[in-house]
Design a protein around this motif. Structure first.
Motif, PDB file in Angstrom:
ATOM      1  N   ASN A  49       0.897  -1.332   0.034  1.00  0.00           N
ATOM      2  CA  ASN A  49      -0.024  -0.032  -0.077  1.00  0.00           C
ATOM      3  C   ASN A  49       0.892   1.258   0.099  1.00  0.00           C
ATOM      4  OD1 ASN A  49      -2.684  -1.049   0.287  1.00  0.00           O
ATOM      5  ND2 ASN A  49      -2.147  -1.684   2.210  1.00  0.00           N
ATOM      6  N   GLY A  50       0.312   2.393  -0.197  1.00  0.00           N
ATOM      7  CA  GLY A  50       0.917   3.656  -0.461  1.00  0.00           C
ATOM      8  C   GLY A  50       1.872   3.978  -1.404  1.00  0.00           C
ATOM      9  N   PRO A  51       2.642   4.919  -1.492  1.00  0.00           N
ATOM     10  CA  PRO A  51       3.274   5.451  -2.581  1.00  0.00           C
ATOM     11  C   PRO A  51       4.462   4.627  -2.642  1.00  0.00           C
ATOM     12  CG  PRO A  51       3.726   6.759  -0.544  1.00  0.00           C
ATOM     13  CD  PRO A  51       2.764   6.004  -0.185  1.00  0.00           C
ATOM     14  N   ASP A  52       4.926   3.540  -1.841  1.00  0.00           N
ATOM     15  CA  ASP A  52       5.912   2.567  -2.308  1.00  0.00           C
ATOM     16  C   ASP A  52       5.394   1.439  -2.588  1.00  0.00           C
ATOM     17  OD1 ASP A  52       8.387   4.221  -1.653  1.00  0.00           O
ATOM     18  OD2 ASP A  52       7.380   4.302   0.524  1.00  0.00           O
ATOM     19  N   ARG A  53       4.042   1.119  -2.924  1.00  0.00           N
ATOM     20  CA  ARG A  53       3.466  -0.018  -3.258  1.00  0.00           C
ATOM     21  C   ARG A  53       4.421  -0.723  -4.241  1.00  0.00           C
ATOM     22  NH1 ARG A  53      -2.503  -0.982  -5.439  1.00  0.00           N
ATOM     23  NH2 ARG A  53      -2.719  -3.225  -5.496  1.00  0.00           N
TER      24      ARG A  53
END
Length: 252
Positions: free
Chosen positions: A198-202
């Motif tokens: 999840n998130g911008p580093d997915r």
């Protein structure tokens, strides 16, 4: 007389919702996996399933998933009356198994299972097949294409026997790679996620993350995310493990 076979029983439950006792079981399916004389694990027997009266109405949102209707379960036995013989069969199984076993365990009390050990094929798949694009029962089915699986017997998805049948092929192959004890150990821990989900580093490997980002994940509310981040922090200090490293250690 030959000794009884060593069996692990895979189960799958269809329910009215996520949280007992508010929700109840409306179908159980099972398929056994047994150790053969050649030292290899294989599916054993035909497995089966039956409907269960959950003691409450089945919400439309769950009917839309498994397509089990209230009128179909009206005359079925209750969960407390029918669960024990399936969960604690003779010959006694070494363990019970399910995909995302934490869900099944909420409905299967220690009294029903005689305090059985559990194997979670989802948690074990994270360790053994970290390259999979996803780790749902069905994605693993089509990504792995297990040898010998009958396409029609494994359908429809989201019904108890077909799902248990598909899971049994994953379990068979896991048992032919790692020991029963190792699978039970992995299953007792939070999931070790191969990638950030999840998130911008997915999609990133945990090794790619900066220390401050990793620290944020280590404080996450999700136990799988938190555990994985902590393991990566420990690895950087010379301790923890991520993904396939766990398998390599288990086979040494």
């Amino acid at each position: 007389m030959p000794p009884p076979p060593q069996i692990i029983r895979v189960i799958d439950l269809e329910t009215t919702g996520q949280a007992p006792p508010l929700h109840g079981v409306c179908e159980i399916g099972w398929q056994d996996v047994a150790l053969g004389g050649d030292g290899q694990w294989a599916l054993m027997g035909e497995g089966g399933s039956f409907l269960v009266n959950p003691g409450r109405a089945i919400p439309p949102i769950t009917q839309a998933i498994h397509h089990i209707l209230d009128e179909e379960v009206a005359d079925a036995p209750s969960w407390n009356d029918c669960a024990r013989p399936i969960l604690d069969p003779y010959p006694r199984r070494l363990a019970l198994a399910a995909h995302r076993a934490d869900f099944e365990m909420k409905f299967c009390s220690a009294a029903m299972t005689r305090s059985a050990d559990w194997i979670c094929t989802w948690k074990c798949a994270l360790r053994l097949w970290p390259e999979s694009p996803s780790f749902s029962n069905q994605v693993l089915r089509y990504w792995r294409r297990p040898e010998g699986i009958d396409q029609e017997r494994g359908l429809p998805a989201h019904r108890a026997f077909p799902d248990a049948y598909v899971t049994a092929f994953h379990l068979r192959d896991m048992l032919n790679i790692a020991s029963v004890a190792q699978l039970i150990e992995w299953s007792s821990l939070p999931g070790l996620l191969p990638r950030v989900r999840n998130g911008p580093d997915r999609g990133k490997d945990w090794r790619e993350l900066e220390e401050d980002v990793l620290a944020t994940f280590a404080a996450d509310r999700d136990p799988d995310v938190r555990y994985t981040a902590e393991q990566e922090q420990a690895r950087r200090r010379g301790g923890g493990e991520i993904g396939r490293q766990s398998l390599q250690r288990a086979l040494l």
